[in-house]
Scaffold this motif. Structure first.
Motif, PDB file in Angstrom:
ATOM      1  N   GLN A 268       0.829  -1.210   0.000  1.00  0.00           N
ATOM      2  CA  GLN A 268       0.000   0.000   0.000  1.00  0.00           C
ATOM      3  C   GLN A 268       0.863   1.261   0.000  1.00  0.00           C
ATOM      4  N   TYR A 277      -1.283   6.986  -5.235  1.00  0.00           N
ATOM      5  CA  TYR A 277      -2.541   6.427  -4.740  1.00  0.00           C
ATOM      6  C   TYR A 277      -2.910   7.035  -3.388  1.00  0.00           C
ATOM      7  N   THR A 278      -4.194   7.161  -3.142  1.00  0.00           N
ATOM      8  CA  THR A 278      -4.644   7.430  -1.776  1.00  0.00           C
ATOM      9  C   THR A 278      -4.548   6.131  -0.982  1.00  0.00           C
ATOM     10  N   ALA A 281      -7.353   3.809  -2.056  1.00  0.00           N
ATOM     11  CA  ALA A 281      -7.120   3.228  -3.374  1.00  0.00           C
ATOM     12  C   ALA A 281      -6.016   2.182  -3.316  1.00  0.00           C
ATOM     13  N   LEU A 284      -7.455  -1.032  -2.114  1.00  0.00           N
ATOM     14  CA  LEU A 284      -8.193  -1.700  -3.190  1.00  0.00           C
ATOM     15  C   LEU A 284      -7.235  -2.393  -4.149  1.00  0.00           C
ATOM     16  N   GLU A 300      -6.593  -2.001 -12.724  1.00  0.00           N
ATOM     17  CA  GLU A 300      -5.687  -1.455 -11.716  1.00  0.00           C
ATOM     18  C   GLU A 300      -4.321  -1.146 -12.308  1.00  0.00           C
ATOM     19  N   ASN A 303      -4.304   2.219 -13.941  1.00  0.00           N
ATOM     20  CA  ASN A 303      -4.183   3.319 -12.963  1.00  0.00           C
ATOM     21  C   ASN A 303      -2.767   3.385 -12.400  1.00  0.00           C
TER      22      ASN A 303
END
Length: 565
Positions: A268, A277-278, A281, A284, A300, A303
């Motif tokens: 993450q 990314y947040t 996100a 996810l 994904e 992104n």
């Protein structure tokens, strides 16, 4: 509780297909033996046999040869392809529970298990989570009881109480124990391969304990991450970045794990740093990687790629990082989980290092119903120089207990001696004083104790040795002695003695004479072989382990030999 559904895997589908077609058992066996072995518990799908693009297609050469030469095998294979992936049976999740703010019966189908009345969902947990329900895992750990018993043993053994929560996670003796691999009985660290890894790693910080728990799993071990961590930690392997462009940006994330991705949280954080990314996100992304659904992953990756390109990274760096993250996410471990387990591992290691007698007594109590574990930990006591004393009617408690630097065998670990019997013996000696002889024991104890099988087991376990009688002499008289007192005990229990004003001393008027007989084979050496002959069948393989004095020895069978002609 949550239902789980087992699916028919490749090898099982071959066996089922052969059975359904009425083929001989050997046909199914031959097919499964020729089929490629599972890797990390996962069978190669049947499609991999015929699809040349499958990454494991080359492993199916022997199986394809069988199909070409055996028409029956070909027939079985064709039917098996239709069976593979079907639901075979249902089960119950080991620790999962589904929660809802509304009655579950209004949201999902549920069922009641006939055996115990447990209420179980009929949907598996991914389906329940997809409906917005909350899944929680509630794990019951035997080691928490071990810790509690060990703390009680410390106080009972005359030492100052210990508060585990006050311990600093940086004790030198504890890390020395971990580095030696002396972790038999330590939570999560007592396997043979794990102990070898600890000796290789030489952990010296709590971070190392947390990492080894996360890495010692099929996925990381399949990629040799556990060994790489140990080698890099000790300077035997250079720390190489995933890609040169990523060395500096990811140093803060991967520095503490020597350039290796160990935890889910690192996945993450990496997505946040390099792709913008947040945190939501990034979570996810982690979940999508774990589920391995192509359409979600393709989305994904788009992104992820656009985020990294926006931050100036090359296509080569993007591909290198994605190819590293993707397989890892399938087996990544949550650091919050492994750190919590690591605390329990540290505490149990600390107790073994600083309070070995008290801890091993608690450990032996916890495995009293497992004969293999009992034998293993009794042998560990001997290796540590801890003497395990046989049970004693004047000294033993129900559980294994620490006595100075020794451990006293618990009476409930003796076969045919139940908890109610042990409670009665302890209550009697507390109320009426220590037993001075076998006669005195029978006079004092209540009728519940006067059972022939119970007394016989206590004799064989050495529980009366301290009273000055040999086991051989007690074996000769105990049945007659019990027969003579049991009637009196029962009358006294119903109050008949008090009714007629007779002497209220239990067993008065009944005398037991124990013959003077020399020590027999059953008395030789105070060894666990003697104790275990009467202990629960869980401990019967502990032969030859010294408990109080005398060398270890194997005992011969006491069964009578058949008469010779």
């Amino acid at each position: 509780m949550i239902a789980t559904y087992g699916t028919i895997k490749a090898k099982q589908s071959l066996k089922d297909a052969a059975r359904v077609l009425g083929k001989p058992f050997a046909v199914g066996e031959q097919a499964t033996k020729a089929y490629p072995e599972a890797i990390m518990g996962k069978d190669m799908p049947l499609i991999g046999i015929t699809d040349a693009a499958h990454p494991r297609h080359h492993e199916g050469q022997d199986f394809r040869a069988l199909l070409e030469t055996d028409p029956e095998a070909q027939q079985v294979f064709e039917l098996a392809q239709g069976l593979e992936g079907l639901k075979r049976q249902w089960g119950v999740h080991a620790a999962g529970v589904i929660m809802s703010s509304h009655p579950l019966i209004d949201i999902i189908p549920i069922m009641r298990r006939e055996q115990d009345g447990a209420v179980i969902t009929q949907f598996d947990y991914p389906t329940c989570e997809g409906l917005g329900l909350v899944k929680m895992d509630f794990l019951g750990l035997r080691n928490l009881t071990i810790l509690d018993d060990a703390l009680d043993n410390i106080v009972d053994n005359g030492k100052e109480p210990l508060v585990l929560e006050d311990l600093e996670l940086a004790d030198a003796e504890t890390f020395d124990l971990l580095g030696r691999g002396d972790t038999l009985g330590v939570f999560q660290l007592d396997g043979t391969a794990m102990r070898h890894l600890l000796r290789q790693m030489k952990p010296d910080t709590f971070e190392d304990i947390s990492a080894v728990l996360a890495l010692y799993r099929p996925g990381p071990m399949g990629m040799n991450s556990h060994t790489n961590y140990a080698e890099r930690k000790n300077g035997r392997q250079p720390i190489a970045p995933i890609h040169p462009e990523l060395d500096e940006p990811l140093r803060e994330v991967l520095g503490i794990t020597y350039g290796l991705i160990v935890y889910q949280e690192q996945v993450q954080r990496i997505a946040q740093i390099v792709a913008g990314y947040t945190l939501g996100a990034a979570d996810l992304l982690r979940r999508a990687m774990g589920k391995k659904k192509k359409e979600i992953l393709d989305k994904e990756f788009g992104n992820f790629e656009s985020g990294m390109k926006a931050n100036g990274y090359s296509d080569a760096a993007i591909k290198a990082l994605w190819d590293t993250l993707l397989p890892f996410a399938d087996y990544a471990f949550n650091k919050a989980h492994t750190a919590a387990y690591g605390v329990l591992s540290f505490w149990t290691a600390y107790l073994k290092a600083h309070y070995p007698t008290e801890y091993m007594a608690a450990l032996l109590t916890s495995v009293g119903t497992d004969k293999d574990k009992s034998a293993l930990y009794l042998a560990e006591c001997r290796r540590m120089g801890i003497t395990v004393l046989p049970p004693d009617v004047n000294e033993s408690k129900g559980l294994f207990s620490a006595v100075g630097t020794d451990i006293r065998f618990g009476m409930t670990a003796v076969r045919n001696v139940g908890a109610n019997v042990v409670e009665a013996i302890i209550q009697t000696r507390n109320d009426k004083g220590a037993f001075t002889s076998f006669q005195d024991f029978l006079d004092k104890v209540p009728a519940t104790v006067c059972n022939k099988r119970t007394i016989d087991s206590l004799i064989k376990a050495g529980a009366f040795d301290s009273l000055g009688h040999t086991r051989r002499s007690l074996n000769a008289v105990h049945e007659q002695a019990i027969d003579s007192v049991v009637g009196v005990k029962r009358q006294e229990a119903t109050g008949q003695f008090d009714l007629f004003g007779m002497d209220d001393e239990i067993g008065s008027g009944v005398k037991v004479t124990v013959p003077e007989r020399g020590m027999g084979q059953e008395d030789q050496g105070s060894t666990l072989s003697a104790t275990c002959s009467a202990c629960t069948s869980r401990i019967t393989r502990c032969r030859g382990l010294t408990t109080s004095s005398g060398p270890s020895r194997r005992t011969r069978s006491l069964r009578p030999r058949p008469p010779t002609a």
